[in-house]
Design a protein around this motif. Structure first.
Motif, PDB file in Angstrom:
ATOM      1  N   TYR A 114       0.835  -1.207   0.000  1.00  0.00           N
ATOM      2  CA  TYR A 114       0.000   0.000   0.000  1.00  0.00           C
ATOM      3  C   TYR A 114       0.868   1.254   0.000  1.00  0.00           C
ATOM      4  CZ  TYR A 114      -3.168   3.496   2.144  1.00  0.00           C
ATOM      5  OH  TYR A 114      -3.889   4.635   2.439  1.00  0.00           O
ATOM      6  N   SER A 171       2.787   1.601  -3.336  1.00  0.00           N
ATOM      7  CA  SER A 171       1.883   2.062  -4.392  1.00  0.00           C
ATOM      8  C   SER A 171       1.621   3.559  -4.274  1.00  0.00           C
ATOM      9  CB  SER A 171       0.559   1.288  -4.305  1.00  0.00           C
ATOM     10  OG  SER A 171      -0.356   1.748  -5.284  1.00  0.00           O
ATOM     11  N   ASN A 172       1.389   4.031  -3.055  1.00  0.00           N
ATOM     12  CA  ASN A 172       1.143   5.467  -2.845  1.00  0.00           C
ATOM     13  C   ASN A 172       2.357   6.309  -3.243  1.00  0.00           C
ATOM     14  OD1 ASN A 172      -1.420   5.046  -1.880  1.00  0.00           O
ATOM     15  ND2 ASN A 172      -0.881   5.231   0.273  1.00  0.00           N
ATOM     16  N   THR A 180       4.921   5.436  -5.315  1.00  0.00           N
ATOM     17  CA  THR A 180       5.196   5.393  -6.756  1.00  0.00           C
ATOM     18  C   THR A 180       4.205   6.246  -7.539  1.00  0.00           C
ATOM     19  OG1 THR A 180       3.933   3.313  -6.932  1.00  0.00           O
ATOM     20  CG2 THR A 180       6.316   3.134  -6.738  1.00  0.00           C
ATOM     21  N   ASN A 181       2.947   6.232  -7.128  1.00  0.00           N
ATOM     22  CA  ASN A 181       1.945   7.074  -7.795  1.00  0.00           C
ATOM     23  C   ASN A 181       2.283   8.553  -7.619  1.00  0.00           C
ATOM     24  OD1 ASN A 181       0.421   4.910  -8.694  1.00  0.00           O
ATOM     25  ND2 ASN A 181      -0.963   4.923  -6.947  1.00  0.00           N
ATOM     26  N   GLY A 182       2.704   8.912  -6.409  1.00  0.00           N
ATOM     27  CA  GLY A 182       3.074  10.300  -6.138  1.00  0.00           C
ATOM     28  C   GLY A 182       4.277  10.743  -6.947  1.00  0.00           C
ATOM     29  N   ASN A 242       5.310   9.410  -9.785  1.00  0.00           N
ATOM     30  CA  ASN A 242       4.902   9.483 -11.198  1.00  0.00           C
ATOM     31  C   ASN A 242       4.163  10.791 -11.486  1.00  0.00           C
ATOM     32  OD1 ASN A 242       5.971   7.046 -12.150  1.00  0.00           O
ATOM     33  ND2 ASN A 242       4.192   5.872 -11.496  1.00  0.00           N
ATOM     34  N   ASN A 243       3.358  11.231 -10.538  1.00  0.00           N
ATOM     35  CA  ASN A 243       2.643  12.512 -10.714  1.00  0.00           C
ATOM     36  C   ASN A 243       3.620  13.677 -10.767  1.00  0.00           C
ATOM     37  OD1 ASN A 243       0.095  11.346 -10.745  1.00  0.00           O
ATOM     38  ND2 ASN A 243      -0.215  11.571  -8.545  1.00  0.00           N
ATOM     39  N   SER A 296       5.356  13.752 -14.096  1.00  0.00           N
ATOM     40  CA  SER A 296       4.474  14.185 -15.192  1.00  0.00           C
ATOM     41  C   SER A 296       4.390  15.712 -15.290  1.00  0.00           C
ATOM     42  CB  SER A 296       3.070  13.602 -14.992  1.00  0.00           C
ATOM     43  OG  SER A 296       2.409  14.218 -13.892  1.00  0.00           O
ATOM     44  N   CYS A 345      13.246   5.601 -12.865  1.00  0.00           N
ATOM     45  CA  CYS A 345      13.079   7.045 -12.633  1.00  0.00           C
ATOM     46  C   CYS A 345      14.402   7.796 -12.752  1.00  0.00           C
ATOM     47  CB  CYS A 345      12.498   7.291 -11.239  1.00  0.00           C
ATOM     48  SG  CYS A 345      10.773   6.863 -11.070  1.00  0.00           S
TER      49      CYS A 345
END
Length: 201
Positions: A54, A57-58, A60-62, A64-65, A68, A121
Motif C-alpha cells: 500500500y 503504491s502510494n 510510486t503514484n506520487g 509518477n505525478n 508528469s 526514474c
C-alpha cells in the motif's frame, strides 16, 4: 473498512516500527476488536505485507505525478525528496530496519520492487538532465542509477548511520546534494545552488 485498517496500520508501522506495533495496538487505535481486523487480514505478516504494498503504491503514484509535471531534472529530484519525506514521517523508529530483521521475505521483495522503479526514474532523470545541459554528457547512466539506489539503501542502515546521531531527513538532504554535485554541469550547479539557498531561507 479494510482500507481504513490498512491506512492506520501503515501509519503506525512507520511511526513505531513493524515489529513494535502489535495487533492489540492497532485494534485500540481503531477502536475495534482484533477479531474485526482478522476478518480482513489472516495474521500480522499478511497485514505487514499489504501495508508495505500500500505504501509502495502510494509513493510510486506520487512520484509518477511529480515526473508528469515536467520540472527540470534537478527541481524534480528535490520535489520527489520532499514528497517522500512527507510520506515516511521522520522514520525515527527505523521501520525499514525492523522490516528487514523480522520480515526478511517481505523486505527482499519490496527492495526488488523499489530498485526496479527507482532505477527507471533515475535513468529518465539523468537522460533529461543531459539533454537540458544540466548534467554532464559523459555520465555512465547505468552505473549512476545503481549507485544512487545503493546509497539510498545505505543511509537507511542504522548500523552505518545510528538514528541518535543522524537525522533521516538530514541524511536524505545530504545524499541528494552529494549525488547532484557529482553530476552537474556549470549550468546545473547554478540551478542546484539556487535551490539550496532557497530551501535554507
Amino acid at each position: 473498512m479494510k482500507d481504513k485498517i490498512l491506512e492506520k496500520a501503515t501509519d503506525l508501522f512507520l511511526k513505531l516500527g513493524f515489529k513494535s506495533v502489535t495487533m492489540d495496538d492497532l485494534a485500540n487505535e481503531l477502536g475495534m476488536s482484533k477479531k474485526t481486523i482478522y476478518t480482513y487480514f489472516d495474521n500480522k505478516t499478511r497485514l505487514v505485507e499489504e501495508s508495505t504494498s500500500y505504501l509502495f503504491s502510494n509513493i510510486t503514484n506520487g512520484i509518477n505525478n511529480i515526473c508528469s509535471l515536467k520540472h527540470n531534472p534537478i527541481v524534480e529530484m528535490f520535489e520527489i525528496r520532499k514528497f517522500i519525506i512527507s510520506n515516511l514521517k521522520d522514520e525515527s523508529s527505523s521501520p525499514i530496519y525492523q522490516l528487514q530483521k523480522y520480515y526478511p521475505k517481505i523486505h527482499k521483495f519490496l527492495k526488488k520492487e523499489q530498485f526496479t522503479f527507482m532505477q527507471k526514474c533515475v535513468i529518465e532523470n539523468l537522460k533529461e538532465g543531459i539533454e537540458e545541459g544540466l548534467f554532464r554528457k559523459n555520465l555512465d547512466i547505468e552505473f549512476i542509477s545503481r549507485i544512487y539506489f545503493s546509497g539510498m539503501t545505505a543511509i537507511k542502515d542504522d548500523d552505518f548511520f545510528p538514528p541518535e546521531q543522524f537525522s533521516k531527513i538530514k541524511l536524505m538532504d545530504n545524499y541528494l546534494e552529494y549525488h547532484l554535485r557529482g553530476i552537474v554541469t556549470t549550468k546545473g550547479k547554478k540551478v542546484l545552488t539556487d535551490i539550496i539557498k532557497s530551501n535554507q531561507s
